[in-house]
Scaffold this motif. Sequence first.
Motif, PDB file in Angstrom:
ATOM      1  N   ASP A 148     -57.925  18.342  59.717  1.00 38.02           N
ATOM      2  CA  ASP A 148     -57.478  18.274  58.331  1.00 38.02           C
ATOM      3  C   ASP A 148     -55.952  18.294  58.365  1.00 38.02           C
ATOM      4  O   ASP A 148     -55.340  19.348  58.570  1.00 38.02           O
TER       5      ASP A 148
ATOM      6  N   THR B 232     -52.404  17.556  56.490  1.00 37.24           N
ATOM      7  CA  THR B 232     -51.731  17.335  55.213  1.00 37.24           C
ATOM      8  C   THR B 232     -50.238  17.345  55.441  1.00 37.24           C
ATOM      9  O   THR B 232     -49.723  18.106  56.271  1.00 37.24           O
ATOM     10  N   ALA B 233     -49.543  16.514  54.691  1.00 38.53           N
ATOM     11  CA  ALA B 233     -48.091  16.447  54.764  1.00 38.53           C
ATOM     12  C   ALA B 233     -47.513  17.377  53.702  1.00 38.53           C
ATOM     13  O   ALA B 233     -47.940  17.372  52.539  1.00 38.53           O
ATOM     14  N   ILE B 234     -46.564  18.203  54.112  1.00 36.29           N
ATOM     15  CA  ILE B 234     -45.926  19.137  53.185  1.00 36.29           C
ATOM     16  C   ILE B 234     -44.416  19.014  53.338  1.00 36.29           C
ATOM     17  O   ILE B 234     -43.928  18.402  54.295  1.00 36.29           O
TER      18      ILE B 234
ATOM     19  N   SER C 124     -42.120  14.436  52.246  1.00 29.70           N
ATOM     20  CA  SER C 124     -42.959  15.457  52.875  1.00 29.70           C
ATOM     21  C   SER C 124     -43.109  15.094  54.347  1.00 29.70           C
ATOM     22  O   SER C 124     -43.991  14.330  54.725  1.00 29.70           O
TER      23      SER C 124
ATOM     24  N   ILE D 217     -45.941  18.726  58.806  1.00 31.61           N
ATOM     25  CA  ILE D 217     -47.390  18.532  58.915  1.00 31.61           C
ATOM     26  C   ILE D 217     -48.077  19.884  58.997  1.00 31.61           C
ATOM     27  O   ILE D 217     -47.647  20.779  59.720  1.00 31.61           O
ATOM     28  N   HIS D 218     -49.153  20.015  58.249  1.00 34.48           N
ATOM     29  CA  HIS D 218     -49.985  21.215  58.261  1.00 34.48           C
ATOM     30  C   HIS D 218     -51.354  20.798  58.781  1.00 34.48           C
ATOM     31  O   HIS D 218     -52.084  20.077  58.105  1.00 34.48           O
TER      32      HIS D 218
ATOM     33  N   ARG E 275     -55.138  21.733  60.183  1.00 31.93           N
ATOM     34  CA  ARG E 275     -56.203  22.744  60.179  1.00 31.93           C
ATOM     35  C   ARG E 275     -57.383  22.180  60.965  1.00 31.93           C
ATOM     36  O   ARG E 275     -57.782  21.035  60.770  1.00 31.93           O
TER      37      ARG E 275
ATOM     38  N   LYS F 227     -48.504  24.391  62.081  1.00 33.23           N
ATOM     39  CA  LYS F 227     -47.516  23.779  61.214  1.00 33.23           C
ATOM     40  C   LYS F 227     -46.429  23.186  62.093  1.00 33.23           C
ATOM     41  O   LYS F 227     -45.892  23.862  62.972  1.00 33.23           O
TER      42      LYS F 227
ATOM     43  N   GLN G 216     -42.506  12.087  59.837  1.00 31.21           N
ATOM     44  CA  GLN G 216     -43.838  12.634  59.612  1.00 31.21           C
ATOM     45  C   GLN G 216     -44.760  12.315  60.792  1.00 31.21           C
ATOM     46  O   GLN G 216     -45.545  13.165  61.219  1.00 31.21           O
TER      47      GLN G 216
ATOM     48  N   LYS H 124     -46.717  14.887  63.240  1.00 29.85           N
ATOM     49  CA  LYS H 124     -48.174  14.794  63.392  1.00 29.85           C
ATOM     50  C   LYS H 124     -48.548  14.766  64.871  1.00 29.85           C
ATOM     51  O   LYS H 124     -49.454  15.480  65.310  1.00 29.85           O
TER      52      LYS H 124
END
Length: 140
Positions: free
Chosen positions: A16, A18-20, A34, A37-38, A40, A73, A80, A84
Amino acid sequence: MIRLSNSVVLQDEELDITAIRAQGAGGQHVNKTSTAIHLRFNIQQSSLPEHYKARLLAATHHLITEDGVIIIKSQSYRSQQMNKDAAISRLVTLIRELTREEKNRKSTKPTRKSVERRLDNKNKHSIVKTLRSKVRRFFE
């Protein structure tokens, strides 16, 4: 698809990502992009072999939560995609590190020469200690 070993592969759908927005100082477009990268990764719902899951869940690591989710993180880079790639490589190294099996140590006898050396050193040391003691009078 992420290859952990010859027989173990992770599918991209299991991650999972997500870009933050990244923390810290930035340039003019820091509040518009953003790039961090987060990641999970749920250990229990993954396609990992059972012995991998057991070892990961038993490990006490700061990136693994009590629920069995690995949270990484990455915000080291301004891109980005680079963040990643860095997060995925950290996940792979973490899994490989925690699931590596240590070889059992075979105990061996010390060699005869090493035993002799140890006893000689003990003997020399005891002689030095006796020479440090008080001098006694033998002829009175």
